[in-house]
Scaffold this motif. Structure first.
Motif, PDB file in Angstrom:
ATOM      1  N   ALA A 153       0.831  -1.206   0.000  1.00  0.00           N
ATOM      2  CA  ALA A 153       0.000   0.000   0.000  1.00  0.00           C
ATOM      3  C   ALA A 153       0.861   1.249   0.000  1.00  0.00           C
ATOM      4  CB  ALA A 153      -0.924  -0.001   1.216  1.00  0.00           C
ATOM      5  N   ARG A 154       1.948   1.205   0.730  1.00  0.00           N
ATOM      6  CA  ARG A 154       2.830   2.369   0.767  1.00  0.00           C
ATOM      7  C   ARG A 154       3.443   2.621  -0.599  1.00  0.00           C
ATOM      8  NH1 ARG A 154       7.963   1.891   4.471  1.00  0.00           N
ATOM      9  NH2 ARG A 154       8.510   0.470   2.796  1.00  0.00           N
ATOM     10  N   PHE A 155       3.817   1.533  -1.271  1.00  0.00           N
ATOM     11  CA  PHE A 155       4.377   1.667  -2.618  1.00  0.00           C
ATOM     12  C   PHE A 155       3.399   2.384  -3.546  1.00  0.00           C
ATOM     13  CE2 PHE A 155       6.858   0.680  -6.252  1.00  0.00           C
ATOM     14  CZ  PHE A 155       5.968   0.352  -7.252  1.00  0.00           C
ATOM     15  N   PHE A 156       2.159   1.943  -3.576  1.00  0.00           N
ATOM     16  CA  PHE A 156       1.208   2.539  -4.510  1.00  0.00           C
ATOM     17  C   PHE A 156       0.838   3.964  -4.126  1.00  0.00           C
ATOM     18  CE2 PHE A 156       0.825  -0.732  -7.457  1.00  0.00           C
ATOM     19  CZ  PHE A 156       0.823  -1.954  -6.823  1.00  0.00           C
ATOM     20  N   ALA A 157       0.763   4.237  -2.824  1.00  0.00           N
ATOM     21  CA  ALA A 157       0.476   5.615  -2.422  1.00  0.00           C
ATOM     22  C   ALA A 157       1.604   6.536  -2.851  1.00  0.00           C
ATOM     23  CB  ALA A 157       0.289   5.685  -0.909  1.00  0.00           C
ATOM     24  N   HIS A 158       2.817   6.024  -2.811  1.00  0.00           N
ATOM     25  CA  HIS A 158       3.972   6.809  -3.212  1.00  0.00           C
ATOM     26  C   HIS A 158       3.988   7.065  -4.703  1.00  0.00           C
ATOM     27  CE1 HIS A 158       8.662   7.097  -3.378  1.00  0.00           C
ATOM     28  NE2 HIS A 158       8.103   8.280  -3.319  1.00  0.00           N
ATOM     29  N   GLU A 159       3.549   6.057  -5.454  1.00  0.00           N
ATOM     30  CA  GLU A 159       3.717   6.111  -6.904  1.00  0.00           C
ATOM     31  C   GLU A 159       2.487   6.591  -7.664  1.00  0.00           C
ATOM     32  OE1 GLU A 159       6.484   5.814  -8.356  1.00  0.00           O
ATOM     33  OE2 GLU A 159       7.718   4.981  -6.762  1.00  0.00           O
ATOM     34  N   SER A 160       1.353   6.715  -7.003  1.00  0.00           N
ATOM     35  CA  SER A 160       0.166   7.177  -7.716  1.00  0.00           C
ATOM     36  C   SER A 160       0.455   8.524  -8.347  1.00  0.00           C
ATOM     37  CB  SER A 160      -1.008   7.302  -6.745  1.00  0.00           C
ATOM     38  OG  SER A 160      -2.072   8.005  -7.353  1.00  0.00           O
ATOM     39  N   CYS A 161       0.108   8.674  -9.610  1.00  0.00           N
ATOM     40  CA  CYS A 161       0.464   9.922 -10.279  1.00  0.00           C
ATOM     41  C   CYS A 161      -0.438  11.065  -9.824  1.00  0.00           C
ATOM     42  CB  CYS A 161       0.379   9.762 -11.797  1.00  0.00           C
ATOM     43  SG  CYS A 161      -1.295   9.885 -12.459  1.00  0.00           S
ATOM     44  N   GLY A 162      -1.609  10.736  -9.277  1.00  0.00           N
ATOM     45  CA  GLY A 162      -2.467  11.773  -8.725  1.00  0.00           C
ATOM     46  C   GLY A 162      -3.449  12.395  -9.678  1.00  0.00           C
ATOM     47  N   GLN A 163      -3.489  11.869 -10.883  1.00  0.00           N
ATOM     48  CA  GLN A 163      -4.346  12.524 -11.860  1.00  0.00           C
ATOM     49  C   GLN A 163      -5.820  12.269 -11.589  1.00  0.00           C
ATOM     50  OE1 GLN A 163      -4.804  12.841 -16.684  1.00  0.00           O
ATOM     51  NE2 GLN A 163      -3.822  11.070 -15.836  1.00  0.00           N
ATOM     52  N   CYS A 164      -6.201  11.021 -11.400  1.00  0.00           N
ATOM     53  CA  CYS A 164      -7.624  10.778 -11.220  1.00  0.00           C
ATOM     54  C   CYS A 164      -7.998  10.456  -9.780  1.00  0.00           C
ATOM     55  CB  CYS A 164      -8.166   9.756 -12.215  1.00  0.00           C
ATOM     56  SG  CYS A 164      -7.379   8.165 -12.239  1.00  0.00           S
ATOM     57  N   THR A 165      -9.185  10.913  -9.459  1.00  0.00           N
ATOM     58  CA  THR A 165      -9.639  10.951  -8.067  1.00  0.00           C
ATOM     59  C   THR A 165      -9.547   9.622  -7.323  1.00  0.00           C
ATOM     60  OG1 THR A 165     -11.161  12.699  -8.719  1.00  0.00           O
ATOM     61  CG2 THR A 165     -11.528  11.666  -6.596  1.00  0.00           C
ATOM     62  N   PRO A 166     -10.085   8.497  -7.853  1.00  0.00           N
ATOM     63  CA  PRO A 166     -10.103   7.276  -7.038  1.00  0.00           C
ATOM     64  C   PRO A 166      -8.705   6.814  -6.656  1.00  0.00           C
ATOM     65  CG  PRO A 166     -11.477   7.021  -8.991  1.00  0.00           C
ATOM     66  CD  PRO A 166     -10.695   8.271  -9.177  1.00  0.00           C
ATOM     67  N   CYS A 167      -7.753   6.881  -7.597  1.00  0.00           N
ATOM     68  CA  CYS A 167      -6.409   6.392  -7.299  1.00  0.00           C
ATOM     69  C   CYS A 167      -5.682   7.345  -6.364  1.00  0.00           C
ATOM     70  CB  CYS A 167      -5.641   6.229  -8.604  1.00  0.00           C
ATOM     71  SG  CYS A 167      -3.960   5.668  -8.393  1.00  0.00           S
ATOM     72  N   ARG A 168      -5.770   8.641  -6.670  1.00  0.00           N
ATOM     73  CA  ARG A 168      -5.064   9.631  -5.872  1.00  0.00           C
ATOM     74  C   ARG A 168      -5.488   9.549  -4.417  1.00  0.00           C
ATOM     75  NH1 ARG A 168      -6.981  14.008  -8.281  1.00  0.00           N
ATOM     76  NH2 ARG A 168      -8.541  14.514  -6.731  1.00  0.00           N
ATOM     77  N   GLU A 169      -6.792   9.515  -4.190  1.00  0.00           N
ATOM     78  CA  GLU A 169      -7.272   9.494  -2.806  1.00  0.00           C
ATOM     79  C   GLU A 169      -7.320   8.083  -2.243  1.00  0.00           C
ATOM     80  OE1 GLU A 169      -7.576  12.292  -1.386  1.00  0.00           O
ATOM     81  OE2 GLU A 169      -7.576  13.571  -3.158  1.00  0.00           O
ATOM     82  N   GLY A 170      -7.667   7.113  -3.085  1.00  0.00           N
ATOM     83  CA  GLY A 170      -7.817   5.742  -2.599  1.00  0.00           C
ATOM     84  C   GLY A 170      -6.513   5.129  -2.135  1.00  0.00           C
ATOM     85  N   THR A 171      -5.428   5.315  -2.927  1.00  0.00           N
ATOM     86  CA  THR A 171      -4.159   4.709  -2.521  1.00  0.00           C
ATOM     87  C   THR A 171      -3.677   5.333  -1.213  1.00  0.00           C
ATOM     88  OG1 THR A 171      -2.981   6.293  -3.950  1.00  0.00           O
ATOM     89  CG2 THR A 171      -3.366   4.095  -4.841  1.00  0.00           C
TER      90      THR A 171
END
Lengths: 444, 157, 560
Positions: A345-363
């Protein structure tokens, strides 16, 4: 199983294996010469017939992808090589590039010829310094020998290969994230359509291919489509969409095994065989609690799912996202799944590009919840919450622009489903992870 | 007084023919500047933008996306030492190794040692899982690093 | 005609129209919520708010839906497209997206400017979950007051729709705004030292769906639910941007652009948006004055107007051509018409002239390229001609006088003694006469100034009539390409001032009240060039003069 004669890894470890001279002595660039004597469309068909599916993680049939390019396009057409290899536990591309760069370059040259591209960009992750220097030298050798540049072998075919280094961002491994990064922008993957084959790099038709895929292309030109198809797993008759899992595959083995490393085998080897016969077995005499089948995006296999074949279909049968990069990571029975899942989970939160809402906030949310659980303040309902959050992220429900979100969600769903009792026990006993310090638990 | 000297500018300009537009040179230019100066200042971003015929914000937003590039407040030491913290290294002691090395240098990840020699960083999977735990010194990977080997490594820098 | 089926409702769309699902649903009366999509900006489909189910109705009637949700903004519709925006799947996705957007959003509603017109509030209410499941600390981001001279940013309210960044890249081309950092730590910012001060900067505040980007001019001044809005037209230049005037208790608080594809599109420039403060200036004329030999003899409307009528009869009707009337290009069509009529009634050969037309440099075209030059295609123009109604006033003058006489000519004639009585209808807050020409006015026997702000000229005049600003009256402005738009009385002017049209109506001795719509019909019958305004009601978007297909040419003869 009888010992398999490697082809992709055949030259690794031989003296001076990176030099052009030794490569040509071993028959190198004959396949490229052969391709130059064929019509480009025939090279495409050859690769199609071989059943080669991309080795980057998505497993899309390579020859078919090549046909998506618009016919009679005035150009330029680009080949972008995805050498960004950043999926945790994956290192097969590194080995190919460091130790046998010419095999990769020959595959690139053949592919460019087939798709009528005169420019290949190799997007290489920054951290692979040795690969960079090996490829740089190899490219220089090729130019000097007239294998790259103008009118190669008098064929009228021109080819330029540019090495482009990344800057340590996982999302640059997503094909349109790679394209945006190469263009000098923030690596925010593009919405599709249009797909890269129609509008890719610099808004021109582009094919994005993986390093190992390129090496396979070289081998197919040398040994033929039938050879490639002679190994692996034919299509599942029950699944009309299955294109089969053919050819040799590089499998990475890491984690709690005695002999971590990369091994080349026909597609379809089981996890158990990889661990026991090639990885030296689980270390320290322990047993495996869980295995990641193809890079952490794919999820986890539990201890009783290790007889799964690692072809494009196998992991899906156990609820994993797919074969991914075919990199298995073994987790022994003395390791907490909470720590493992937190790491993912830490890996994906670090690497999420932040463009779209579900990934940016979800990770970020999932990382925060798991941080709290790991520090001993979790509640049982957090497990259901994690599941719900994970289920609302991803290309699979269609809520995100790219697949990083799926990769972030899948391990969460898998881990909680298959190891729920361990998570519940961790929460109920209020267990805390003592090491490492909290300062090291942040994502960014 | 320009921040980018003529040599750096020439190196950047030399890359223009490789791409159909100058914007694609942003990432290579940032690498060249950071390698030479150990950070990318705001003024350097402006000069890169001018060379590439871009707005400064178009260079700066790319730069800030990659935590790789540091501004004047976070200048890098002589060497950048990354310890992998992803799954395969974590399973074989990577996080403890990072903690050990940080304690050795009395820094947190991202900080530079007092003598300016080493900036410690955590890295995500370095692709060296066959030799976990792995330490990347600048861009050379060192595999199978124990705390003792790590101490030797730091001493050698 | 292609038919799109939205939530089981078939709607027809134009054969050559290119619509996305959001626009198609709007036609069907259904709302697909969205944040990042704006029809003037590139499609990024990043907010994920507009996810809907999309399918195809085959010719044989079967419907095949896509297995995954698709963003409505990036999915074009064609004949047979089926859109479902109210299924369980879609509702669940909407709840999910809003939950994610609210996750790190501060509970600022009680102190946030946007409350009452906030996209996050509105959609949360309609499509959200209703409660938060977050138990973790929220991300904290610092406020940024340095974004621009007019713009401040409450960073943690931002939902990363990137409309503001795309505006500065695609519409103004000045690229001041950027996204920094990655993932959940992303923030909007400027490049250090380059604040967002381009001439279109204020539009990013409108574009921001939440209260992240705020106007410093409006910050904390008024709750939007107390504001009353009226449609109007910005008078700043001949582009004639359609706007709304927001006021409460006759205090003007802000102007906002109003979408009008026939006029300017969706935006307005900062000079128009923030340059209206003169409306509240303490230099506003608030008392009618009649003077004799330098002494004030009356200060109430009845006496002053009566006195004025007498004075005009006495001094302006003796000799032909001695009476001149100068109408500012800030006057409405109706006012120009009434004043022209008054002048000719008083003196059949009264000279009719156009007031000073202020021109500031060249037309300013946007977007700009990186070197500051306009890049095609042009998406917004700030025009050099700084007045709202030159075409309208000229049409009236041409009709009554056969051509357009310049103010400088009249000044010349005053200097030579040919004109000794002058009635000026002003309205330009920058004034209507150069300082060096003021002395010329001393030669007049009669000077009537009907204007907005006190000036050296109004100090000399025998009659001062306090008029109203454009926001305080009904009328018609005609912009650079002949689009006639209605301005409406949004608020009352200061005590003592009156709408200019009413003043002139009474001067003419007409019975009843000044009514713009009726007057337009009268004007249209009398002036063929203005036939198009004959409908009376010019609608929300105005009427093109050329739509009446009049015989009379549209370029008047300017007599120097």
């Amino acid at each position: 199983m009888s010992t398999f004669e490697p082809t992709l890894l055949a030259r690794i470890g031989k003296p001076d294996c990176q030099l052009l001279e030794t490569y040509q002595r071993d028959g190198g660039y004959e396949g490229f010469k052969k391709a130059l004597g064929m019509a480009p469309v025939d090279v495409v068909n050859l690769v199609k017939d071989s059943g080669l599916r991309g080795r980057g993680g998505a497993g899309f049939p390579t020859g078919l992808k090549w046909t998506f390019l618009p016919k009679d396009h005035s150009g330029p057409i680009y080949l972008a090589i995805n050498a960004d290899e950043s999926e945790p536990a994956t290192f097969n591309n590194r080995i190919l590039m460091e130790m046998d760069p010419h095999q990769v370059l020959e595959g690139i040259a053949i592919s460019c010829y087939a798709i009528k591209s005169q420019k290949a960009y190799i997007y290489l992750r920054y951290e692979y310094g040795r690969s960079y220097r090996a490829l740089k030298k190899a490219i220089e050798e090729c130019y000097a020998a007239g294998l790259f540049g103008k009118n190669i072998h008098g064929s009228g075919f021109d080819l330029d290969v540019v090495l482009h280094r990344g800057a340590a961002a996982y999302i640059c491994g997503e094909e349109t994230g790679l394209i945006e990064s190469l263009e000098g922008k923030r690596a925010w993957p593009r919405i599709k359509p249009p797909f890269p084959a129609i509008e890719g790099l610099f808004r021109k038709p582009t094919i994005v291919n993986n390093i190992e895929t390129m090496a396979c292309v070289k081998q197919i030109l040398d040994r033929g489509a039938d050879w490639f198809k002679s190994m692996g797993v034919p299509p599942d008759p029950k699944n009309p969409r299955d294109a089969g899992s053919y050819g040799p595959k590089l499998y990475c083995i890491s984690g709690h095994v005695n002999k971590p490393g990369c091994v080349e085998l026909p597609m379809g080897v089981t996890v158990r065989e990889l661990i026991d016969e090639h990885g030296g077995g689980v270390w320290k005499g322990r047993k495996a609690k869980a295995v990641v089948p193809g890079g952490i995006s794919m999820g986890f296999l539990s201890a009783d799912e290790l007889d799964l074949p690692l072809d494009f279909n196998g992991p899906g049968k156990a609820g994993c996202l797919g074969l991914g990069t075919a990199a298995i990571t073994v987790i022994d029975d003395q390791t907490s799944m909470v720590d493992v899942l937190f790491n993912c989970a830490r890996f994906f939160a670090h690497e999420s590009c932040g463009q779209c809402t579900p990934c940016r906030e979800g990770t970020a949310w999932m990382h925060k919840i798991l941080t709290r659980i790991r520090l001993g303040e979790g509640q049982l309902r957090d497990l259901d919450l994690l599941n719900e959050v994970a289920s609302s992220m991803g290309i699979i429900p269609g809520t995100t622009i790219c697949g990083l979100s799926d990769g972030a969600a899948w391990p969460i769903k898998n881990a909680i489903k298959k190891f729920r009792s361990e998570f519940e026990e961790y929460i109920q006993t209020g267990r805390k992870s003592v090491k490492p310090s909290e300062a090291l638990m942040v994502a960014h | 007084m320009a921040v980018l000297n003529e040599e750096l500018r020439d190196q950047i300009r030399a890359l223009f023919p490789n791409y159909p537009n100058k914007r694609a040179v942003v990432l290579p230019a940032l690498h060249l500047v950071q390698d030479a100066q150990r950070y990318v200042s705001i003024e350097a971003v402006r000069e890169i933008a001018e060379l590439l015929e871009l707005h400064p914000s178009e260079v700066h937003d790319t730069m800030s996306f990659y935590e790789f590039f540091k501004d004047e407040k976070h200048k890098l030491g002589k060497h950048r030492v990354w310890v992998c913290r992803s799954i395969s290294c974590m399973l074989r002691g990577g996080e403890e190794l990072l903690q050990h090395m940080c304690e050795k240098l009395h820094v947190h990840p991202g900080q530079t040692s007092a003598d300016g020699k080493v900036t410690m960083e955590f890295a995500e999977c370095l692709g060296a899982c066959d030799g976990a735990p792995c330490v990347l010194v600048d861009d050379e990977a060192h595999m199978n690093i124990t705390p003792e080997k790590a101490d030797e490594l730091l001493k050698s820098l | 005609m292609p038919t799109v089926i939205v939530n089981n409702k078939p709607i027809e769309i134009g054969a050559s129209e290119k619509l996305n699902c959001i626009q198609a649903a709007e036609r069907a009366g259904d709302q697909i919520p969205s944040y990042c999509w704006h029809h003037d900006l590139s499609v990024v489909a990043s907010c994920r708010m507009c996810l809907v189910e999309v399918g195809d109705k085959k010719p044989d009637g079967t419907i095949v839906m896509q297995p995954k949700l698709l963003p409505g903004c990036q999915t074009p519709v064609k004949d047979g497209t089926v859109i479902i925006s109210n299924s369980e799947k879609v509702l669940a996705a909407q709840k999910g997206t809003l939950e994610f957007l609210l996750l790190n959003h501060p509970l600022d509603c009680p102190v946030c400017d946007q409350a009452g017109e906030c996209g996050l509030q509105d959609f949360s209410y309609k499509y959200g979950r209703g409660y938060s499941r977050l138990q973790e600390p929220k991300n904290i981001k610092p406020d940024k007051d340095h974004i621009g001279d007019q713009i401040t940013l409450f960073t943690d309210r931002c939902i990363m729709c990137t409309r503001c960044v795309r505006f500065t890249r695609e519409i103004s081309g000045t690229a001041e705004l950027q996204v920094i950092s990655r993932g959940t730590h992303e923030e909007i910012d400027i490049f250090p030292g380059d604040p967002c001060n381009n001439k279109l900067a204020g539009n990013v505040v409108d574009l921001c769906p939440v209260g992240a980007l705020c106007s410093k001019d409006f910050l904390y001044k008024q709750r939007v639910w107390w504001l009353k809005s009226k449609n109007s037209v910005c008078p700043g230049c001949s582009t004639g941007c359609s706007i709304t005037v927001d006021q409460n208790e006759d205090v003007l608080y802000r102007l906002k652009p109003r979408e009008n594809p026939a006029a300017q599109g969706s935006f307005m420039c900062d000079e128009g948006r923030f340059g209206w403060k003169y409306v509240q200036s303490d230099r506003r004329l608030t008392s009618p004055i009649a003077r004799s030999k330098g002494e004030t003899i009356a200060q109430d409307w009845e006496s002053v107007l009566a006195s004025l009528e007498t004075a005009v009869k006495a001094t302006a009707t003796q000799k032909t051509g001695q009476f001149a009337v100068v109408i500012s290009p800030w006057a409405t069509v109706e006012e120009a018409y009434l004043l022209a009529k008054f002048a000719r009634k008083a003196n059949p050969n009264a000279k009719l002239a156009l007031g000073n037309v202020r021109v500031d440099g060249e037309d300013d075209l946007y977007p700009k390229d990186v070197h500051g030059k306009p890049a095609l295609p042009t998406k917004f123009t700030i025009r050099a001609e700084k007045c709202p109604n030159r075409q309208g006033v000229e049409a009236v003058l041409s009709h009554f006088a056969g051509g357009v006489v310049a103010f400088l000519t009249i000044l010349d004639q005053i200097q030579k003694g040919e004109v000794d009585s002058l009635y000026v209808l002003g309205g330009d807050p920058e004034g209507w006469i150069r300082d060096e020409d003021l002395a010329t006015l001393d030669k007049l026997k009669l000077l009537v100034v009907q204007d907005l702000l006190a000036s050296p000229a109004s100090a000399k005049a025998q009659f001062v009539l306090p008029g109203s600003a454009w926001a305080e009256k009904e009328g018609t402005f005609i912009n650079h390409k002949g689009l006639a738009q209605a301005i409406h009385r949004g608020l009352r002017g200061p005590e003592g001032s009156r709408p200019d049209g009413r003043i002139l109506f009474e001067l003419l001795g007409r019975g009843g009240l000044f009514h713009a719509a009726s007057l337009r019909q009268e004007i249209a019958k009398e002036i063929p060039a203005l036939a198009a305004i004959g409908a009376g009601d010019l609608g929300e978007h105005g009427v093109l003069l050329s739509s009446a297909k009049t015989e009379v040419g549209s370029s008047p003869v300017v007599m120097a």
